[in-house]
Scaffold this motif. Sequence first.
Motif, mmCIF file in Angstrom:
data_model
loop_
_atom_site.group_PDB
_atom_site.id
_atom_site.type_symbol
_atom_site.label_atom_id
_atom_site.label_comp_id
_atom_site.label_asym_id
_atom_site.label_seq_id
_atom_site.Cartn_x
_atom_site.Cartn_y
_atom_site.Cartn_z
ATOM 1 N N LEU A 1 0.867 -1.169 0.000
ATOM 2 C CA LEU A 1 0.000 0.000 0.000
ATOM 3 C C LEU A 1 0.910 1.227 0.000
ATOM 4 C CD1 LEU A 1 -3.173 0.584 0.394
ATOM 5 C CD2 LEU A 1 -2.529 1.100 2.744
ATOM 6 N N GLY A 2 1.026 1.856 -1.154
ATOM 7 C CA GLY A 2 1.944 2.993 -1.258
ATOM 8 C C GLY A 2 1.272 4.298 -0.879
ATOM 9 N N GLY A 3 2.056 5.326 -0.682
ATOM 10 C CA GLY A 3 1.523 6.668 -0.463
ATOM 11 C C GLY A 3 0.864 6.848 0.887
ATOM 12 N N ASN A 4 0.255 8.019 1.056
ATOM 13 C CA ASN A 4 -0.250 8.409 2.369
ATOM 14 C C ASN A 4 -1.749 8.210 2.557
ATOM 15 O OD1 ASN A 4 2.296 9.300 3.258
ATOM 16 N ND2 ASN A 4 2.036 11.149 2.014
ATOM 17 N N ARG A 5 -2.487 8.008 1.459
ATOM 18 C CA ARG A 5 -3.924 7.820 1.625
ATOM 19 C C ARG A 5 -4.196 6.576 2.466
ATOM 20 N NH1 ARG A 5 -7.523 10.160 -2.239
ATOM 21 N NH2 ARG A 5 -6.432 11.388 -3.810
ATOM 22 N N PRO A 6 -5.278 6.607 3.238
ATOM 23 C CA PRO A 6 -5.605 5.414 4.033
ATOM 24 C C PRO A 6 -6.017 4.250 3.130
ATOM 25 C CG PRO A 6 -7.324 7.088 4.244
ATOM 26 C CD PRO A 6 -6.216 7.706 3.464
ATOM 27 N N PRO A 7 -5.929 3.012 3.659
ATOM 28 C CA PRO A 7 -6.422 1.868 2.895
ATOM 29 C C PRO A 7 -7.946 1.938 2.736
ATOM 30 C CG PRO A 7 -5.855 1.218 5.131
ATOM 31 C CD PRO A 7 -5.413 2.643 4.973
#
Lengths: 334, 334
Positions: A149-155
Amino acid sequence: MINTGFPLDGPTLGEIGEDAVIRSIIEASPSAVNGDDAAVLHPPSPNSRMVATTDMIVEGRHFRSDLTTPFLLGRKAVVQNYADIEAMGARPLAALLSFSAPSTTPAATVTEIARGIGAELDKYGTELVGGDVTAGQNLVMSITAIGSLGGNRPPLTLAGARAGQTVVAHGRIGYSAAGLELLEAGITIPEELEPLAHAYQSPELTPGCGMVARSAGATSMTDNSDGLLHDVGVLAQRSGVRIDLRANAIAPDKLLVQAGELLGVDPWKWVCEGGEDHTLIGTLQGEAPVGFRPIGTVHKPSSETGSVTTAAFGIPVTIDGNAPQYTRGWESFS
Amino acid sequence: MINTGFPLDGPTLGEIGEDAVIRSIIEASPSAVNGDDAAVLHPPSPNSRMVATTDMIVEGRHFRSDLTTPFLLGRKAVVQNYADIEAMGARPLAALLSFSAPSTTPAATVTEIARGIGAELDKYGTELVGGDVTAGQNLVMSITAIGSLGGNRPPLTLAGARAGQTVVAHGRIGYSAAGLELLEAGITIPEELEPLAHAYQSPELTPGCGMVARSAGATSMTDNSDGLLHDVGVLAQRSGVRIDLRANAIAPDKLLVQAGELLGVDPWKWVCEGGEDHTLIGTLQGEAPVGFRPIGTVHKPSSETGSVTTAAFGIPVTIDGNAPQYTRGWESFS
């Protein structure tokens, strides 16, 4: 064309032995990191998080060897796990396989399953990085999928749906259940209905669609593995919302209607209760992302559309504001 | 005191249903990240690599329900996976459980297995982050363990042994095999031999010993899961070396000798062929790290200690320069 059946002869697992079985799996689905006590994986980006899921497939329970092939079973085993990774908005990275079968099983069965696993993993540029094989009373396999799960957005969680959002879906709904009933009927399946059987034997999952939805602002997502209304119901319950599906957006298509007529089954049953399509279903504000279509809307838990309440039929899901007729889902111990 | 036996009554899995089974597992081994399509894990350090392994346990093949308890089985299932993570020099982070059992299985069996899993995971400050439960002909479970390999040193692989190194071991050798034979004999096990039965039912693994060895400069490592000579043989083969074990460093201790006399078995057989101790065995230059003891030396593949050659007995392992008498290992499809 529909292929079914498992190998019936040739050298068995007991005859070739564990080392050869493992070698044949690694040959059919190769990876440089397979073969040690554990596999070492490199995260694709420094700030990514790991995502992991597992599923078990039991002969006679999840599949019949006369209704599919080992190759297609291998593909499907990957799809059902990778769909769970995609449903978090993550990217599949690797899979592990645990496998048990009687020693009398033809070795070709395992090689074909591994080929199917390898073919599906290849679509994602991913590899089978580890596993375990053992004798057992019947064929049982467990796949574990690992993703990133890349980046900062939540799953994209089951609890992330919010009132006012649109419900969107990517892929077929009801095809797998219809395909299974066609195969179980033991009839010659009309050529035009073969896509239903194929959907059961080896459902299609488009690599990257979960990440696309996450990038487009989706906040919740799942896949219909146990039945559309069951799975949407779980999502609605966990999110504390009610979901209203649009009848004309999920209505049985021409193939489902035709199969229903052939088998004397109401095709709405396949749409509402059928699982194993592994179609991604999510919620977001605004337009459906590329590849997705709108199929409903998210509402506050207290219904404002009429007399429908959650308690009336068990799950907080309506179709055009009405209690759905078919709400059963897969139950593992029934 | 030796406990054996599985629950025989109480509500069954079929009676309580899938949702309640899953709830009971999560209650017995809780995690905040369990319960969605997939679990999202945070890597413990930015430059760490993921490590993953899986093992399958089949009733009647890997355990008999009259020789252990579900709690101890759960603990052991974690140990055998975490030993593989430790054997890479990595730190266990999380586990996933796939589980199948007949619907008539008492629900307490599953709760107890999950309690055992949770108890062992707790020792590592780790959690059960996901899983799958399903009905099946017999009890089959698959555990997947995920770990983290921090820092820049390479992992401890099977191919990392080099001539001139010392072979070191952490933990008992032969205890598990002796314990199983004592339990199978159906005798009243003398109190002083109970540690052998306990070693079979629930082998001990010290958290962090793999990381200690890696920090101390170990370059290869495995655990004796399939038999000491088998597993050391695989390590020697993969590394292209010969390993000579010191007889007096691995000789059966007082308990093993006593058990051998009781059962009429040569205890060297348990030492050489017994697996499931999950004792870490590695190689490094110089002194044994804390908690490890020297048990042998690594040599060039062409033997210089006498007439012993690999071909003579199949594996490139000697004991005091001689071909070992017992070299069989676990074979999954025999």
